[in-house]
Enzyme design. Structure first.
Site, PDB file in Angstrom:
ATOM      1  N   ASP A 239       0.864  -1.192   0.000  1.00 52.14           N
ATOM      2  CA  ASP A 239       0.000   0.000   0.000  1.00 52.14           C
ATOM      3  C   ASP A 239       0.901   1.244   0.000  1.00 52.14           C
ATOM      4  OD1 ASP A 239      -2.725   1.094   2.190  1.00 52.14           O
ATOM      5  OD2 ASP A 239      -1.562   2.211   0.717  1.00 52.14           O
TER       6      ASP A 239
ATOM      7  N   GLU B  82      29.841   6.582   5.192  1.00 53.56           N
ATOM      8  CA  GLU B  82      29.679   5.161   5.491  1.00 53.56           C
ATOM      9  C   GLU B  82      30.005   4.363   4.247  1.00 53.56           C
ATOM     10  OE1 GLU B  82      27.244   1.373   5.687  1.00 53.56           O
ATOM     11  OE2 GLU B  82      27.381   2.933   4.191  1.00 53.56           O
TER      12      GLU B  82
ATOM     13  N   CYS C 127      26.124   6.850  10.213  1.00 55.48           N
ATOM     14  CA  CYS C 127      25.596   8.177   9.839  1.00 55.48           C
ATOM     15  C   CYS C 127      26.171   9.301  10.685  1.00 55.48           C
ATOM     16  CB  CYS C 127      24.078   8.179   9.953  1.00 55.48           C
ATOM     17  SG  CYS C 127      23.321   6.831   9.063  1.00 55.48           S
TER      18      CYS C 127
ATOM     19  N   HIS D 127      18.694  13.566  12.920  1.00 53.98           N
ATOM     20  CA  HIS D 127      19.100  12.662  11.841  1.00 53.98           C
ATOM     21  C   HIS D 127      17.810  12.072  11.250  1.00 53.98           C
ATOM     22  CE1 HIS D 127      20.773   9.541   9.483  1.00 53.98           C
ATOM     23  NE2 HIS D 127      20.366   8.569  10.275  1.00 53.98           N
TER      24      HIS D 127
ATOM     25  N   LYS E  84       9.234  10.496  15.490  1.00 49.41           N
ATOM     26  CA  LYS E  84       9.474   9.642  16.676  1.00 49.41           C
ATOM     27  C   LYS E  84      10.501  10.312  17.593  1.00 49.41           C
ATOM     28  CE  LYS E  84       8.816   5.277  14.080  1.00 49.41           C
ATOM     29  NZ  LYS E  84       7.606   4.675  14.629  1.00 49.41           N
TER      30      LYS E  84
ATOM     31  N   ASN F  89      17.287   8.750   2.483  1.00 54.35           N
ATOM     32  CA  ASN F  89      18.346   8.724   3.486  1.00 54.35           C
ATOM     33  C   ASN F  89      19.688   8.990   2.816  1.00 54.35           C
ATOM     34  OD1 ASN F  89      19.809   8.426   5.813  1.00 54.35           O
ATOM     35  ND2 ASN F  89      19.305   6.274   6.155  1.00 54.35           N
TER      36      ASN F  89
HETATM   37  N1  CAA Z   1      -0.660   3.421   5.641  1.00 53.42           N
HETATM   38  C1  CAA Z   1      -0.056   4.254   6.549  1.00 53.42           C
HETATM   39  N2  CAA Z   1       0.903   3.818   7.413  1.00 53.42           N
HETATM   40  C2  CAA Z   1       1.282   2.529   7.352  1.00 53.42           C
HETATM   41  C3  CAA Z   1       0.682   1.631   6.430  1.00 53.42           C
HETATM   42  C4  CAA Z   1      -0.326   2.117   5.549  1.00 53.42           C
HETATM   43  N3  CAA Z   1      -0.902   1.342   4.659  1.00 53.42           N
HETATM   44  N4  CAA Z   1       1.268   0.405   6.597  1.00 53.42           N
HETATM   45  C5  CAA Z   1       2.191   0.541   7.596  1.00 53.42           C
HETATM   46  N5  CAA Z   1       2.179   1.827   8.046  1.00 53.42           N
HETATM   47  C6  CAA Z   1       3.052   2.415   9.066  1.00 53.42           C
HETATM   48  C7  CAA Z   1       3.292   1.537  10.267  1.00 53.42           C
HETATM   49  O1  CAA Z   1       2.246   1.648  11.220  1.00 53.42           O
HETATM   50  C8  CAA Z   1       4.609   2.120  10.769  1.00 53.42           C
HETATM   51  O2  CAA Z   1       4.379   3.334  11.459  1.00 53.42           O
HETATM   52  P1  CAA Z   1       4.878   3.528  12.983  1.00 53.42           P
HETATM   53  O3  CAA Z   1       6.348   3.256  12.989  1.00 53.42           O
HETATM   54  O4  CAA Z   1       4.543   4.930  13.301  1.00 53.42           O
HETATM   55  O5  CAA Z   1       4.145   2.493  13.781  1.00 53.42           O
HETATM   56  C9  CAA Z   1       5.352   2.491   9.486  1.00 53.42           C
HETATM   57  O6  CAA Z   1       4.345   2.554   8.475  1.00 53.42           O
HETATM   58  C10 CAA Z   1       6.408   1.480   9.065  1.00 53.42           C
HETATM   59  O7  CAA Z   1       5.802   0.201   9.067  1.00 53.42           O
HETATM   60  P2  CAA Z   1       6.598  -1.077   9.605  1.00 53.42           P
HETATM   61  O8  CAA Z   1       7.248  -0.759  10.912  1.00 53.42           O
HETATM   62  O9  CAA Z   1       5.697  -2.237   9.531  1.00 53.42           O
HETATM   63  O10 CAA Z   1       7.711  -1.164   8.469  1.00 53.42           O
HETATM   64  P3  CAA Z   1       8.831  -2.257   8.255  1.00 53.42           P
HETATM   65  O11 CAA Z   1       8.774  -3.302   9.299  1.00 53.42           O
HETATM   66  O12 CAA Z   1       8.733  -2.687   6.852  1.00 53.42           O
HETATM   67  O13 CAA Z   1      10.210  -1.452   8.444  1.00 53.42           O
HETATM   68  C11 CAA Z   1      11.895   0.141   8.903  1.00 53.42           C
HETATM   69  C12 CAA Z   1      10.394  -0.075   8.636  1.00 53.42           C
HETATM   70  C13 CAA Z   1      12.296  -0.584  10.188  1.00 53.42           C
HETATM   71  C14 CAA Z   1      12.150   1.627   9.078  1.00 53.42           C
HETATM   72  C15 CAA Z   1      12.704  -0.425   7.692  1.00 53.42           C
HETATM   73  O14 CAA Z   1      12.417   0.327   6.545  1.00 53.42           O
HETATM   74  C16 CAA Z   1      14.211  -0.442   7.910  1.00 53.42           C
HETATM   75  O15 CAA Z   1      14.760  -1.403   8.430  1.00 53.42           O
HETATM   76  N6  CAA Z   1      14.956   0.655   7.482  1.00 53.42           N
HETATM   77  C17 CAA Z   1      16.387   0.721   7.642  1.00 53.42           C
HETATM   78  C18 CAA Z   1      16.830   0.989   9.073  1.00 53.42           C
HETATM   79  C19 CAA Z   1      16.542   2.411   9.519  1.00 53.42           C
HETATM   80  O16 CAA Z   1      16.344   3.326   8.739  1.00 53.42           O
HETATM   81  N7  CAA Z   1      16.577   2.634  10.851  1.00 53.42           N
HETATM   82  C20 CAA Z   1      16.367   3.937  11.421  1.00 53.42           C
HETATM   83  C21 CAA Z   1      17.049   4.112  12.767  1.00 53.42           C
HETATM   84  S1  CAA Z   1      18.815   3.744  12.597  1.00 53.42           S
HETATM   85  C22 CAA Z   1      19.450   5.142  11.862  1.00 53.42           C
HETATM   86  O17 CAA Z   1      18.840   6.178  11.868  1.00 53.42           O
HETATM   87  C23 CAA Z   1      20.761   5.049  11.174  1.00 53.42           C
HETATM   88  C24 CAA Z   1      20.503   4.991   9.708  1.00 53.42           C
HETATM   89  O18 CAA Z   1      20.440   6.016   9.029  1.00 53.42           O
HETATM   90  C25 CAA Z   1      20.307   3.685   9.100  1.00 53.42           C
END
Ligand code: CAA
Length: 412
Positions: A32, A84, A116, A243, A252, A297
């Site tokens: 979605d 990185e 980062c 960041h 968040k 990012n």
């Molecule tokens: N409509 C609206 N919102 C929706 C939706 C829909 N149809 N479906 C899901 N969502 C929302 C969820 O509720 C969730 O929101 P909340 O976090 O507010 O609850 C959001 O969309 C994401 O959904 P999921 O958590 O289910 O997503 P995911 O499990 O696929 O993974 C992620 C999300 C963990 C960020 C993943 O993309 C990831 O691993 N990214 C890389 C790691 C990262 O960026 N980490 C950030 C912190 S570390 C850091 O900052 C260093 C760096 O740069 C890497």
């Protein structure tokens, strides 16, 4: 009290010439689009071709920062590239950039790596270099340059991006003064995100990485507050910059920031507290996340891209006001600090706005994106790469292949 005026004097962004729209990625992955657009807060992500690497983006951003702010390359006495996504296990990206920007042979030059966090490490090292009297009137150039890649069909795929932010640090900053008395640091060994030497792709424990980020914010904030938390009060801040691995992460972070100040979690049934959070986010965070939402990012540069977004708006009413900055690098290391927008900042808005370049980018279709991702895996092994193969025909510096183990760069 600002006991010195060291800070950021010039800023510029440069990134790839192509992007992927998040709606196209969602359609291809059967997700979605609301998840990417609202759940993560991302609209587009910049995609680097094999001819655009950490060096070419760093050079483009560095040249732009120097030219737009009228700084002669001879004035730079320190060059630090935070990344990185280095291009060699030993040789720093910074030394290529040093030559390509025509900097002085007496410039101290090195690369910093901490996921980062690399550019914040470079920024604080530059501030210390100036404050310690080593600069002798010269300035430091700190460049954040990265290509964020998690790979096709991974959870991290929608949080990719690429780009570089260059900043000149001086004792007469035209953009942002940084207060050396209000820096707080945090370090903890965690496996939330890393990239083994043998991998082009980052490995991430995504949900855990969000937890680690928020813990680091709390730890760094308390260190910056020391015995005087009132000096960090949210009421004093015109803006809170974080960041931004994806836009929702900044929300968040701001939620956590409010909780830290409040001294505990906001009760889920406290409607007033949540209304205050929404209003504070809308006022102090959301207005400067547009560039992050359209670039994706960029690891080390993400925090500073939000700063560019704030400053390009040229708000004269912000001059003299304080802003907070939070840098997080997985693994993990973090810094929370406070700066003051310089009196001349609003006049510089046009010089640092990258909108025209972003508008000129070409939208990839999903097949082109997947081909670029596949070809990027072997780009380091190819003898000759032709930028025109990827439609890179607007000029500029490109990586054109590796011959006899030596990376080659050329202007198209
Ligand atoms: N409509 C609206 N919102 C929706 C939706 C829909 N149809 N479906 C899901 N969502 C929302 C969820 O509720 C969730 O929101 P909340 O976090 O507010 O609850 C959001 O969309 C994401 O959904 P999921 O958590 O289910 O997503 P995911 O499990 O696929 O993974 C992620 C999300 C963990 C960020 C993943 O993309 C990831 O691993 N990214 C890389 C790691 C990262 O960026 N980490 C950030 C912190 S570390 C850091 O900052 C260093 C760096 O740069 C890497």
């Amino acid at each position: 009290m600002h006991n010195t005026h060291v800070g950021i004097d010039a800023l510029a962004f440069a990134g790839p010439e192509h992007y992927l729209d998040m709606t196209d990625l969602a359609a291809a992955r059967g997700v979605d689009p609301g998840k990417y657009l609202h759940g993560l807060g991302q609209k587009q992500m910049a995609i680097a071709t094999p001819c655009e690497d950490t060096v070419t983006m760093a050079v483009a951003a560095g040249a732009r920062a120097l030219a737009a702010f009228g700084i002669d390359p001879g004035e730079i006495g320190t060059l630090i590239v935070g990344t990185e996504t280095g291009i060699d296990h030993s040789k720093p990206v910074a030394v290529y950039v040093h030559e390509l920007l025509g900097l002085s042979r007496n410039c101290r030059t090195f690369e910093t790596k901490h996921a980062c966090y690399g550019a914040m490490a470079g920024l604080t090292a530059s501030i210390d270099w100036i404050a310690a009297g080593r600069a002798r009137g010269r300035k430091a150039l700190v460049i954040a340059s990265d290509i964020a890649r998690y790979g096709l069909e991974t959870p991290g795929e929608p949080t990719q991006g690429a780009g570089a932010v260059a900043m000149v640090v001086s004792d007469r900053p035209r953009l942002l003064e940084l207060d050396r008395t209000r820096f707080g640091d945090y370090t903890r060994q965690v496996m939330d995100f890393w990239r083994p030497l043998y991998s082009k792709y980052a490995l991430a424990d995504g949900h855990y990485s969000i937890e680690c980020y928020l813990d680091a914010l709390e730890g760094a904030w308390h260190d910056a507050a020391n015995d005087t938390p009132q000096t960090l009060a949210l009421d004093r801040l015109a803006a809170c910059l974080y960041h931004v691995p994806f836009v929702k992460m900044a929300r968040k972070a701001h939620h956590k920031h409010l909780e830290i100040e409040h001294g505990g979690p906001l009760p889920s049934d406290d409607a007033q507290a949540h209304a205050r959070l929404n209003a504070s986010y809308a006022e102090k965070v959301a207005p400067w996340l547009e560039l992050n939402a359209t670039v994706g990012n960029i690891y080390t540069g993400s925090l500073f891209l939000a700063l560019i977004d704030l400053l390009r708006q040229g708000r004269a009413s912000f001059e003299g006001r304080e802003v907070s900055l939070f840098s997080y690098g997985s693994g993990c290391g973090a810094t929370f600090c406070v700066g003051r927008i310089a009196a001349s900042a609003a006049r510089q808005a046009a010089a640092l706005d990258p909108q025209a370049d972003l508008d000129a980018r070409r939208r990839l279709d999903i097949d082109e994106y997947e081909r670029i991702m596949a070809e990027s895996e072997t780009g380091d092994l190819v003898e000759t790469l032709d930028p025109s193969r990827y439609g890179l025909d607007r000029g500029g510096l490109f990586y054109v292949g590796t011959r006899e183990h030596v990376r080659r760069y050329a202007r198209a």
